[in-house]
Design a protein around this motif. Sequence first.
Motif, PDB file in Angstrom:
ATOM      1  N   ALA A 330      41.270  69.768 -36.014  1.00 27.80           N
ATOM      2  CA  ALA A 330      42.430  70.569 -36.449  1.00 27.80           C
ATOM      3  C   ALA A 330      43.294  69.766 -37.424  1.00 27.80           C
ATOM      4  O   ALA A 330      43.801  70.305 -38.411  1.00 27.80           O
ATOM      5  CB  ALA A 330      43.252  71.000 -35.241  1.00 27.80           C
ATOM      6  N   LEU A 331      43.453  68.466 -37.137  1.00 23.87           N
ATOM      7  CA  LEU A 331      44.266  67.614 -38.021  1.00 23.87           C
ATOM      8  C   LEU A 331      43.633  67.496 -39.398  1.00 23.87           C
ATOM      9  O   LEU A 331      44.314  67.580 -40.418  1.00 23.87           O
ATOM     10  CB  LEU A 331      44.368  66.201 -37.438  1.00 23.87           C
ATOM     11  CG  LEU A 331      45.565  65.833 -36.581  1.00 23.87           C
ATOM     12  CD1 LEU A 331      45.609  64.330 -36.411  1.00 23.87           C
ATOM     13  CD2 LEU A 331      46.867  66.351 -37.178  1.00 23.87           C
ATOM     14  N   ASP A 332      42.305  67.297 -39.401  1.00 24.38           N
ATOM     15  CA  ASP A 332      41.607  67.108 -40.673  1.00 24.38           C
ATOM     16  C   ASP A 332      41.773  68.315 -41.587  1.00 24.38           C
ATOM     17  O   ASP A 332      41.904  68.183 -42.790  1.00 24.38           O
ATOM     18  CB  ASP A 332      40.106  66.862 -40.426  1.00 24.38           C
ATOM     19  CG  ASP A 332      39.862  65.518 -39.756  1.00 24.38           C
ATOM     20  OD1 ASP A 332      40.775  64.674 -39.812  1.00 24.38           O
ATOM     21  OD2 ASP A 332      38.783  65.330 -39.160  1.00 24.38           O
ATOM     22  N   ASP A 338      50.639  63.278 -45.223  1.00 28.56           N
ATOM     23  CA  ASP A 338      49.727  62.212 -44.814  1.00 28.56           C
ATOM     24  C   ASP A 338      50.285  61.331 -43.704  1.00 28.56           C
ATOM     25  O   ASP A 338      49.568  60.957 -42.777  1.00 28.56           O
ATOM     26  CB  ASP A 338      49.360  61.331 -46.021  1.00 28.56           C
ATOM     27  CG  ASP A 338      48.379  62.050 -46.940  1.00 28.56           C
ATOM     28  OD1 ASP A 338      47.759  63.032 -46.481  1.00 28.56           O
ATOM     29  OD2 ASP A 338      48.244  61.626 -48.105  1.00 28.56           O
ATOM     30  N   ASP A 339      51.566  60.972 -43.810  1.00 31.76           N
ATOM     31  CA  ASP A 339      52.098  60.070 -42.777  1.00 31.76           C
ATOM     32  C   ASP A 339      52.142  60.767 -41.415  1.00 31.76           C
ATOM     33  O   ASP A 339      51.904  60.147 -40.386  1.00 31.76           O
ATOM     34  CB  ASP A 339      53.464  59.473 -43.176  1.00 31.76           C
ATOM     35  CG  ASP A 339      54.457  60.522 -43.610  1.00 31.76           C
ATOM     36  OD1 ASP A 339      54.074  61.708 -43.689  1.00 31.76           O
ATOM     37  OD2 ASP A 339      55.618  60.157 -43.861  1.00 31.76           O
ATOM     38  N   ALA A 340      52.423  62.075 -41.418  1.00 31.02           N
ATOM     39  CA  ALA A 340      52.411  62.799 -40.151  1.00 31.02           C
ATOM     40  C   ALA A 340      50.992  62.899 -39.607  1.00 31.02           C
ATOM     41  O   ALA A 340      50.771  62.772 -38.400  1.00 31.02           O
ATOM     42  CB  ALA A 340      53.013  64.193 -40.331  1.00 31.02           C
ATOM     43  N   ARG A 341      50.018  63.104 -40.499  1.00 27.26           N
ATOM     44  CA  ARG A 341      48.629  63.203 -40.031  1.00 27.26           C
ATOM     45  C   ARG A 341      48.209  61.889 -39.372  1.00 27.26           C
ATOM     46  O   ARG A 341      47.564  61.891 -38.330  1.00 27.26           O
ATOM     47  CB  ARG A 341      47.682  63.553 -41.191  1.00 27.26           C
ATOM     48  CG  ARG A 341      46.250  63.795 -40.690  1.00 27.26           C
ATOM     49  CD  ARG A 341      45.272  64.169 -41.781  1.00 27.26           C
ATOM     50  NE  ARG A 341      45.542  65.474 -42.337  1.00 27.26           N
ATOM     51  CZ  ARG A 341      46.007  65.690 -43.565  1.00 27.26           C
ATOM     52  NH1 ARG A 341      46.241  64.659 -44.370  1.00 27.26           N
ATOM     53  NH2 ARG A 341      46.244  66.906 -43.989  1.00 27.26           N
ATOM     54  N   ARG A 342      48.629  60.780 -39.969  1.00 32.06           N
ATOM     55  CA  ARG A 342      48.301  59.472 -39.394  1.00 32.06           C
ATOM     56  C   ARG A 342      48.969  59.322 -38.023  1.00 32.06           C
ATOM     57  O   ARG A 342      48.349  58.898 -37.052  1.00 32.06           O
ATOM     58  CB  ARG A 342      48.759  58.367 -40.341  1.00 32.06           C
ATOM     59  CG  ARG A 342      48.010  57.068 -40.189  1.00 32.06           C
ATOM     60  CD  ARG A 342      48.135  56.174 -41.429  1.00 32.06           C
ATOM     61  NE  ARG A 342      49.455  56.260 -42.044  1.00 32.06           N
ATOM     62  CZ  ARG A 342      49.682  56.652 -43.304  1.00 32.06           C
ATOM     63  NH1 ARG A 342      48.692  56.995 -44.098  1.00 32.06           N
ATOM     64  NH2 ARG A 342      50.913  56.678 -43.787  1.00 32.06           N
ATOM     65  N   ALA A 343      50.246  59.677 -37.946  1.00 30.41           N
ATOM     66  CA  ALA A 343      50.974  59.543 -36.685  1.00 30.41           C
ATOM     67  C   ALA A 343      50.355  60.432 -35.600  1.00 30.41           C
ATOM     68  O   ALA A 343      50.140  60.004 -34.467  1.00 30.41           O
ATOM     69  CB  ALA A 343      52.437  59.918 -36.892  1.00 30.41           C
ATOM     70  N   LEU A 344      50.020  61.675 -35.961  1.00 33.98           N
ATOM     71  CA  LEU A 344      49.452  62.591 -34.969  1.00 33.98           C
ATOM     72  C   LEU A 344      48.055  62.146 -34.555  1.00 33.98           C
ATOM     73  O   LEU A 344      47.645  62.368 -33.413  1.00 33.98           O
ATOM     74  CB  LEU A 344      49.446  64.027 -35.518  1.00 33.98           C
ATOM     75  CG  LEU A 344      50.843  64.638 -35.732  1.00 33.98           C
ATOM     76  CD1 LEU A 344      50.725  66.042 -36.327  1.00 33.98           C
ATOM     77  CD2 LEU A 344      51.638  64.696 -34.433  1.00 33.98           C
ATOM     78  N   SER A 345      47.356  61.497 -35.463  1.00 34.97           N
ATOM     79  CA  SER A 345      46.039  60.965 -35.120  1.00 34.97           C
ATOM     80  C   SER A 345      46.190  59.803 -34.133  1.00 34.97           C
ATOM     81  O   SER A 345      45.457  59.715 -33.144  1.00 34.97           O
ATOM     82  CB  SER A 345      45.349  60.533 -36.410  1.00 34.97           C
ATOM     83  OG  SER A 345      44.187  59.821 -36.112  1.00 34.97           O
TER      84      SER A 345
END
Lengths: 356, 356
Positions: A330-332, A338-345
Amino acid sequence: MDSSYSSPIASVRPAVDAELTAFLEQRSSEVHRIGTELAPVLQALDALLSGGKRMRPAFCYWGWRGAGGTEDPAVYTAAASLEFLQACALIHDDVIDNSDTRRGLPSTHRRLAELHEKAGWRGDAAEFGRGAAVLLGDLCLSWCEDMYAGSALPAEALRAGRKPFADMRTEVMAGQFLDMVEQVRETSSTEAPQRVMHYKSAKYTVERPLQLGAALAGRYEELAPVYSSYGIPLGTAFQLRDDILGVFGDPEQTGKPAGDDLREGKRTLLVAETLQRVDTTTSDRFQQLLGEPELSDPAVEWMRDLVESSGALAACERRIEEYVENANRALDRSRITDDARRALSDLIVAATARKH
Amino acid sequence: MDSSYSSPIASVRPAVDAELTAFLEQRSSEVHRIGTELAPVLQALDALLSGGKRMRPAFCYWGWRGAGGTEDPAVYTAAASLEFLQACALIHDDVIDNSDTRRGLPSTHRRLAELHEKAGWRGDAAEFGRGAAVLLGDLCLSWCEDMYAGSALPAEALRAGRKPFADMRTEVMAGQFLDMVEQVRETSSTEAPQRVMHYKSAKYTVERPLQLGAALAGRYEELAPVYSSYGIPLGTAFQLRDDILGVFGDPEQTGKPAGDDLREGKRTLLVAETLQRVDTTTSDRFQQLLGEPELSDPAVEWMRDLVESSGALAACERRIEEYVENANRALDRSRITDDARRALSDLIVAATARKH
């Protein structure tokens, strides 16, 4: 989820704590003016709040950042308000379950019962403690709202946040009630604990806080679906990990006695998976022991072995893996920063790792 | 206060009821979707809400009209939301006091305990009922907020109402806690019950709802003082009348057994005035009987006689007269609209009349 390794939570904490401290200082002085007798109640609240992990504020914050929200101090006020909702949930949960401890310390109603004992007041101290804790939880729920409404975000943003905020509150209370019903009607289906997890954990802890952040940033309609696709599997995996730790966790790491969930009789998915995989006699024996407060260590050992040998543990681990995959997928696919995607990952790893 | 003769309340009721019905219909369908097991919980809430007198919505409405607010349907939504706050207060109050009845019917936690009994679920039905009632009260508090925030009044008006709305909630919970403390520490001062009345009754029932109405109409700063000068004495007089009826009221009119407050052990101003006027032996005897659940009719009779012969009853009646005069004087001096002045004047009579 321990804050020591979960940097997307740790990085949010100082600002959230500062908001809570400022709000509490102002409210405490108002309450003291009503009556100095209320001082110990506020102390009990302080003790509870300081031990929180700020998970819901963190998800709210990253939901906001993922929607392109900037480093605005006002978002921390709205995010921090969720800690008061969680404080109410914990205080009332301990009253409902008659739990004397919380995170290895006396639960709030126990602290307030001690106040009665020390003062030598008339009547039953435990009853006084429970009553005072019910009121303190109510106060927390009111303050959650006051803090949210008092955020310096534009009125339009706060209004947009109302939908996930309202859903979150209704769902956690409804989920808690369903949990109570499942505990007493002793169903061994795997559907029942999954529904409870869906509302009490997945939506309440992850999905709705993320959606609240998106709504505050004005992108609820657009991002609500992706935050669901990420939040529901992650929140469910997180709860499953917690359930496994409740049975197999190291007391030194969990702060709870070994096999505590078995003594408490929690009807988790792990338990349901076990009951479905053994013969009736074994299942009956397991259910007789489940919830026995004086459960012996050998009995705990027998139950743990059964959870493992039945294949239930492996089944739950497989589910966690699947959910983690779904959350990552879902994140991908998501259109967030980008920074939120990294944090959520990072939060996926932190929330579901085997060691807590 | 019976709605049959209090026309300023009766006239507000239909619109308030319509708002509550519409809100509940929408929320109930959401909750049913979460789990049909929640149906009996919503039924218990319906039963409680339908018995309410709509006093706080009525004061909010007349506070708005007094400030020049027009017959805007949106004000009824905000006013009606206060019934959910009151529902939470009643549900949790009955849990805290272990009261099995409310207005002559089973209290909410009793209704929910019956659900457990009828289903034959495992564990203690009373405990289940209390736990479920704690959750239902929490739901009411959340819905109070959702309904208020969902009113069609301008965002600016709702924001202005936040101050008295927040004060009202903090004060009622703080007042309830002080009341609990006074019950168990058995002080016989007259100050203690006065402070409790100030927060739990005068501010909560009259002053803050009026001020909320003024704030929604954009005239909080200007009218808050006059609504205090009217609301505090009226609310106190109303509580004193209620305390007198709790001891001397006709069971057919109050819906409670004769002398019910004496059996419950309520430490009212009427009780404090009595204790201060009798010798130590008599005072000790009175306090021994106070709160005795199995209090005999002759004992009730003896206690009532003492309240009267000591002069405590007359002292409380004199206070009511004084407070009524003060409330009337505040109205006369106030710069509010004529129709609101008439309504608020009628409410003084309705709230403090000897017959309920």
